[in-house]
Design a protein around this motif. Structure first.
Motif, PDB file in Angstrom:
ATOM      1  N   GLY A   1      53.425 -11.771 -10.192  1.00 44.42           N
ATOM      2  CA  GLY A   1      53.905 -13.129 -10.428  1.00 44.42           C
ATOM      3  C   GLY A   1      54.556 -13.724  -9.206  1.00 44.42           C
ATOM      4  O   GLY A   1      54.703 -13.073  -8.161  1.00 44.42           O
ATOM      5  N   ALA A   2      54.952 -14.991  -9.364  1.00 47.54           N
ATOM      6  CA  ALA A   2      55.626 -15.710  -8.282  1.00 47.54           C
ATOM      7  C   ALA A   2      56.906 -16.352  -8.812  1.00 47.54           C
ATOM      8  O   ALA A   2      57.314 -17.411  -8.373  1.00 47.54           O
ATOM      9  CB  ALA A   2      54.696 -16.775  -7.707  1.00 47.54           C
ATOM     10  N   ALA A   3      57.535 -15.663  -9.766  1.00 43.53           N
ATOM     11  CA  ALA A   3      58.709 -16.219 -10.438  1.00 43.53           C
ATOM     12  C   ALA A   3      60.025 -15.801  -9.792  1.00 43.53           C
ATOM     13  O   ALA A   3      61.089 -16.235 -10.235  1.00 43.53           O
ATOM     14  CB  ALA A   3      58.710 -15.805 -11.908  1.00 43.53           C
ATOM     15  N   GLY A   4      59.957 -14.973  -8.749  1.00 45.83           N
ATOM     16  CA  GLY A   4      61.180 -14.542  -8.084  1.00 45.83           C
ATOM     17  C   GLY A   4      62.161 -13.919  -9.054  1.00 45.83           C
ATOM     18  O   GLY A   4      61.800 -13.084  -9.881  1.00 45.83           O
ATOM     19  N   ASN A   5      63.422 -14.356  -8.954  1.00 43.24           N
ATOM     20  CA  ASN A   5      64.463 -13.865  -9.859  1.00 43.24           C
ATOM     21  C   ASN A   5      64.742 -14.835 -10.999  1.00 43.24           C
ATOM     22  O   ASN A   5      65.791 -14.754 -11.644  1.00 43.24           O
ATOM     23  CB  ASN A   5      65.752 -13.609  -9.069  1.00 43.24           C
ATOM     24  CG  ASN A   5      65.598 -12.449  -8.093  1.00 43.24           C
ATOM     25  OD1 ASN A   5      65.018 -11.412  -8.433  1.00 43.24           O
ATOM     26  ND2 ASN A   5      66.096 -12.621  -6.873  1.00 43.24           N
ATOM     27  N   GLY A   6      63.802 -15.753 -11.220  1.00 44.08           N
ATOM     28  CA  GLY A   6      63.963 -16.694 -12.320  1.00 44.08           C
ATOM     29  C   GLY A   6      64.036 -15.976 -13.662  1.00 44.08           C
ATOM     30  O   GLY A   6      63.324 -15.010 -13.896  1.00 44.08           O
ATOM     31  N   ARG A   7      64.908 -16.459 -14.526  1.00 44.78           N
ATOM     32  CA  ARG A   7      65.121 -15.814 -15.816  1.00 44.78           C
ATOM     33  C   ARG A   7      64.432 -16.613 -16.921  1.00 44.78           C
ATOM     34  O   ARG A   7      64.378 -17.844 -16.873  1.00 44.78           O
ATOM     35  CB  ARG A   7      66.612 -15.660 -16.103  1.00 44.78           C
ATOM     36  CG  ARG A   7      67.320 -14.827 -15.014  1.00 44.78           C
ATOM     37  CD  ARG A   7      68.791 -14.614 -15.329  1.00 44.78           C
ATOM     38  NE  ARG A   7      68.977 -13.747 -16.479  1.00 44.78           N
ATOM     39  CZ  ARG A   7      68.832 -12.415 -16.441  1.00 44.78           C
ATOM     40  NH1 ARG A   7      68.488 -11.808 -15.315  1.00 44.78           N
ATOM     41  NH2 ARG A   7      69.028 -11.692 -17.517  1.00 44.78           N
TER      42      ARG A   7
ATOM     43  N   PHE B   1      65.561 -12.769 -19.295  1.00 46.28           N
ATOM     44  CA  PHE B   1      65.178 -11.643 -18.443  1.00 46.28           C
ATOM     45  C   PHE B   1      64.329 -12.149 -17.290  1.00 46.28           C
ATOM     46  O   PHE B   1      63.690 -13.208 -17.384  1.00 46.28           O
ATOM     47  CB  PHE B   1      64.382 -10.604 -19.245  1.00 46.28           C
ATOM     48  CG  PHE B   1      63.150 -11.157 -19.935  1.00 46.28           C
ATOM     49  CD1 PHE B   1      61.936 -11.267 -19.269  1.00 46.28           C
ATOM     50  CD2 PHE B   1      63.217 -11.561 -21.262  1.00 46.28           C
ATOM     51  CE1 PHE B   1      60.815 -11.782 -19.905  1.00 46.28           C
ATOM     52  CE2 PHE B   1      62.092 -12.088 -21.903  1.00 46.28           C
ATOM     53  CZ  PHE B   1      60.891 -12.197 -21.223  1.00 46.28           C
ATOM     54  N   THR B   2      64.354 -11.406 -16.183  1.00 45.66           N
ATOM     55  CA  THR B   2      63.442 -11.678 -15.073  1.00 45.66           C
ATOM     56  C   THR B   2      62.158 -10.884 -15.298  1.00 45.66           C
ATOM     57  O   THR B   2      62.108  -9.993 -16.154  1.00 45.66           O
ATOM     58  CB  THR B   2      64.063 -11.251 -13.732  1.00 45.66           C
ATOM     59  OG1 THR B   2      64.224  -9.817 -13.749  1.00 45.66           O
ATOM     60  CG2 THR B   2      65.421 -11.910 -13.501  1.00 45.66           C
ATOM     61  N   LEU B   3      61.139 -11.178 -14.512  1.00 43.30           N
ATOM     62  CA  LEU B   3      59.910 -10.403 -14.644  1.00 43.30           C
ATOM     63  C   LEU B   3      60.113  -8.954 -14.182  1.00 43.30           C
ATOM     64  O   LEU B   3      59.463  -8.041 -14.696  1.00 43.30           O
ATOM     65  CB  LEU B   3      58.772 -11.064 -13.875  1.00 43.30           C
ATOM     66  CG  LEU B   3      58.276 -12.396 -14.463  1.00 43.30           C
ATOM     67  CD1 LEU B   3      57.050 -12.898 -13.701  1.00 43.30           C
ATOM     68  CD2 LEU B   3      57.957 -12.278 -15.951  1.00 43.30           C
TER      69      LEU B   3
ATOM     70  N   ALA C   1      52.091 -22.725 -10.639  1.00 43.61           N
ATOM     71  CA  ALA C   1      53.103 -23.774 -10.769  1.00 43.61           C
ATOM     72  C   ALA C   1      54.092 -23.443 -11.880  1.00 43.61           C
ATOM     73  O   ALA C   1      55.292 -23.734 -11.775  1.00 43.61           O
ATOM     74  CB  ALA C   1      52.429 -25.117 -11.035  1.00 43.61           C
ATOM     75  N   ILE C   2      53.611 -22.829 -12.944  1.00 40.72           N
ATOM     76  CA  ILE C   2      54.525 -22.392 -14.009  1.00 40.72           C
ATOM     77  C   ILE C   2      55.505 -21.357 -13.468  1.00 40.72           C
ATOM     78  O   ILE C   2      56.706 -21.429 -13.721  1.00 40.72           O
ATOM     79  CB  ILE C   2      53.724 -21.834 -15.198  1.00 40.72           C
ATOM     80  CG1 ILE C   2      53.048 -22.974 -15.964  1.00 40.72           C
ATOM     81  CG2 ILE C   2      54.638 -21.039 -16.133  1.00 40.72           C
ATOM     82  CD1 ILE C   2      52.165 -22.532 -17.104  1.00 40.72           C
ATOM     83  N   ASP C   3      54.990 -20.387 -12.700  1.00 41.72           N
ATOM     84  CA  ASP C   3      55.886 -19.382 -12.124  1.00 41.72           C
ATOM     85  C   ASP C   3      56.896 -20.012 -11.176  1.00 41.72           C
ATOM     86  O   ASP C   3      58.066 -19.611 -11.134  1.00 41.72           O
ATOM     87  CB  ASP C   3      55.077 -18.302 -11.409  1.00 41.72           C
ATOM     88  CG  ASP C   3      54.751 -17.121 -12.322  1.00 41.72           C
ATOM     89  OD1 ASP C   3      54.810 -17.291 -13.548  1.00 41.72           O
ATOM     90  OD2 ASP C   3      54.435 -16.031 -11.799  1.00 41.72           O
ATOM     91  N   GLU C   4      56.473 -20.999 -10.393  1.00 38.58           N
ATOM     92  CA  GLU C   4      57.414 -21.707  -9.513  1.00 38.58           C
ATOM     93  C   GLU C   4      58.523 -22.352 -10.332  1.00 38.58           C
ATOM     94  O   GLU C   4      59.698 -22.335  -9.927  1.00 38.58           O
ATOM     95  CB  GLU C   4      56.676 -22.772  -8.708  1.00 38.58           C
ATOM     96  CG  GLU C   4      55.899 -22.259  -7.518  1.00 38.58           C
ATOM     97  CD  GLU C   4      55.423 -23.400  -6.636  1.00 38.58           C
ATOM     98  OE1 GLU C   4      56.155 -23.769  -5.692  1.00 38.58           O
ATOM     99  OE2 GLU C   4      54.321 -23.919  -6.899  1.00 38.58           O
ATOM    100  N   SER C   5      58.161 -22.929 -11.464  1.00 38.10           N
ATOM    101  CA  SER C   5      59.179 -23.573 -12.301  1.00 38.10           C
ATOM    102  C   SER C   5      60.114 -22.534 -12.913  1.00 38.10           C
ATOM    103  O   SER C   5      61.312 -22.785 -13.087  1.00 38.10           O
ATOM    104  CB  SER C   5      58.518 -24.417 -13.397  1.00 38.10           C
ATOM    105  OG  SER C   5      57.996 -23.622 -14.443  1.00 38.10           O
ATOM    106  N   ILE C   6      59.578 -21.351 -13.236  1.00 39.35           N
ATOM    107  CA  ILE C   6      60.430 -20.272 -13.745  1.00 39.35           C
ATOM    108  C   ILE C   6      61.441 -19.870 -12.684  1.00 39.35           C
ATOM    109  O   ILE C   6      62.629 -19.664 -12.969  1.00 39.35           O
ATOM    110  CB  ILE C   6      59.577 -19.071 -14.187  1.00 39.35           C
ATOM    111  CG1 ILE C   6      58.778 -19.410 -15.444  1.00 39.35           C
ATOM    112  CG2 ILE C   6      60.459 -17.843 -14.443  1.00 39.35           C
ATOM    113  CD1 ILE C   6      57.771 -18.355 -15.851  1.00 39.35           C
TER     114      ILE C   6
ATOM    115  N   ALA D   1      62.703 -21.692 -10.580  1.00 35.22           N
ATOM    116  CA  ALA D   1      63.704 -22.761 -10.505  1.00 35.22           C
ATOM    117  C   ALA D   1      64.616 -22.794 -11.723  1.00 35.22           C
ATOM    118  O   ALA D   1      65.532 -23.622 -11.790  1.00 35.22           O
ATOM    119  CB  ALA D   1      63.005 -24.109 -10.340  1.00 35.22           C
ATOM    120  N   GLY D   2      64.374 -21.909 -12.707  1.00 30.34           N
ATOM    121  CA  GLY D   2      65.274 -21.799 -13.856  1.00 30.34           C
ATOM    122  C   GLY D   2      64.929 -22.659 -15.045  1.00 30.34           C
ATOM    123  O   GLY D   2      65.751 -22.804 -15.962  1.00 30.34           O
ATOM    124  N   THR D   3      63.706 -23.178 -15.104  1.00 31.10           N
ATOM    125  CA  THR D   3      63.393 -24.126 -16.176  1.00 31.10           C
ATOM    126  C   THR D   3      63.227 -23.486 -17.543  1.00 31.10           C
ATOM    127  O   THR D   3      63.244 -24.181 -18.561  1.00 31.10           O
ATOM    128  CB  THR D   3      62.099 -24.898 -15.853  1.00 31.10           C
ATOM    129  OG1 THR D   3      61.011 -23.980 -15.755  1.00 31.10           O
ATOM    130  CG2 THR D   3      62.225 -25.657 -14.546  1.00 31.10           C
TER     131      THR D   3
END
Length: 285
Positions: free
Chosen positions: A162-168, A202-204, A248-253, A255-257
């Motif tokens: 994924g590309a969600a970083g530490n987004g929860r 949770f994060t990924l 783009a969904i992972d990018e938004s994750i 960002a905390g969305t």
């Protein structure tokens, strides 16, 4: 007692809401299951539920579907790109049918989210407000099933990409959101209401740890850039547009969305939302 209608009642979420209404003692004859294909809801009809044809994309089917309904749950359509017109058709039909309250399954933080799914939900919320019909907006975060349905692939590859970083992600199972929707539909609530709904965040990477713990097989999270994710998804067979949408969904994750600290879901459930590990355990192959 009011008559309750649920759209998409043969689907994963809508069907669970109908079951929850019946479990809470709503007489079957006071429940309307609105479906595109009535034959798919034969089991509900056998139990006395009113099964009516209604198609978001065919507005002329909607007046009869909503006739005599006091409270409506509009389950969001499953076709991104077409949802605003489809949802607006249902809202207009509900207003003309004198429905007294519309509940709608939106997305978390719909008014501010950068999630690519959010604009259509935001536009639907605006249509609800413009209709003048009292409404309840159920802003659902992610379904846990978005991940648990992929358990087999995670276990086979040994990783979550994924590309969600530490987004929860404040995810919860569909069953939790269905109970919440039924609670909101049954509530005698004055005015309009907006609920931000989500489970324990949770994060990924934490998802990978939970999968490893529950299954006993090591799964890791590999975080990549959005462009790298697009390339990997295309190599796996997705077209460019779909791959870009997922990234783009992972990018938004990131960002905390899809994270919330609201306790709205717990209050509607009357209990804590289902923990992640419990959901994984229930879905384990």
């Amino acid at each position: 007692m009011p008559t309750y209608a649920v759209t998409g009642a043969s689907g994963h979420l809508g069907g669970r809401v109908v079951e929850e209404l019946l479990a809470r003692g709503v007489p079957p004859q006071d429940v309307v299951a609105v479906v595109r294909t009535p034959a798919k809801a034969g089991a509900l009809a056998d139990r006395g539920v009113q099964v009516r044809p209604g198609d978001y994309s065919n507005p002329q089917t909607l007046p009869a579907a909503l006739a005599g309904v006091q409270r409506l749950l509009l389950v969001s359509a499953s076709e991104p790109g077409n949802r605003v017109a489809q949802h607006t058709a249902v809202v207009d039909a509900a207003k003309n049918a004198r429905v007294e309250r519309i509940a709608y399954t939106s997305i978390l933080h719909a008014d501010t989210s950068t999630n690519p799914l959010a604009p259509e939900h935001r536009a639907t919320e605006e249509a609800l407000a413009a209709s003048g019909v009292p409404f309840t907006v159920l802003r659902n975060s992610w379904y846990t099933e978005n991940y648990t349905d992929q358990l087999g692939r995670y276990l086979e590859s040994g990783e979550i990409l994924g590309a969600a970083g530490n987004g929860r992600i404040s995810a919860a199972p569909r069953a939790d959101y269905a109970v919440a929707a039924a609670s909101a539909l049954l509530a005698d609530e004055p005015g309009n209401a907006v609920y931000e709904l989500g489970g324990p965040a949770f994060t990924l990477a934490e998802l990978a740890d939970a999968v490893s713990e529950v299954t006993g097989r090591t799964v890791g999270y590999r975080d990549v850039s959005p462009q790298e994710l697009v390339e990997a998804l295309q190599q796996a067979g997705l077209d460019a547009a779909t791959a870009g949408f997922v990234a783009a969904i992972d990018e938004s994750i990131a960002a905390g969305t899809l994270e919330t600290d609201s306790d709205d879901l717990a209050r509607l459930l009357g209990r804590d939302p289902t923990p992640l590990r419990e959901a994984i355990r229930a879905a384990r192959p």
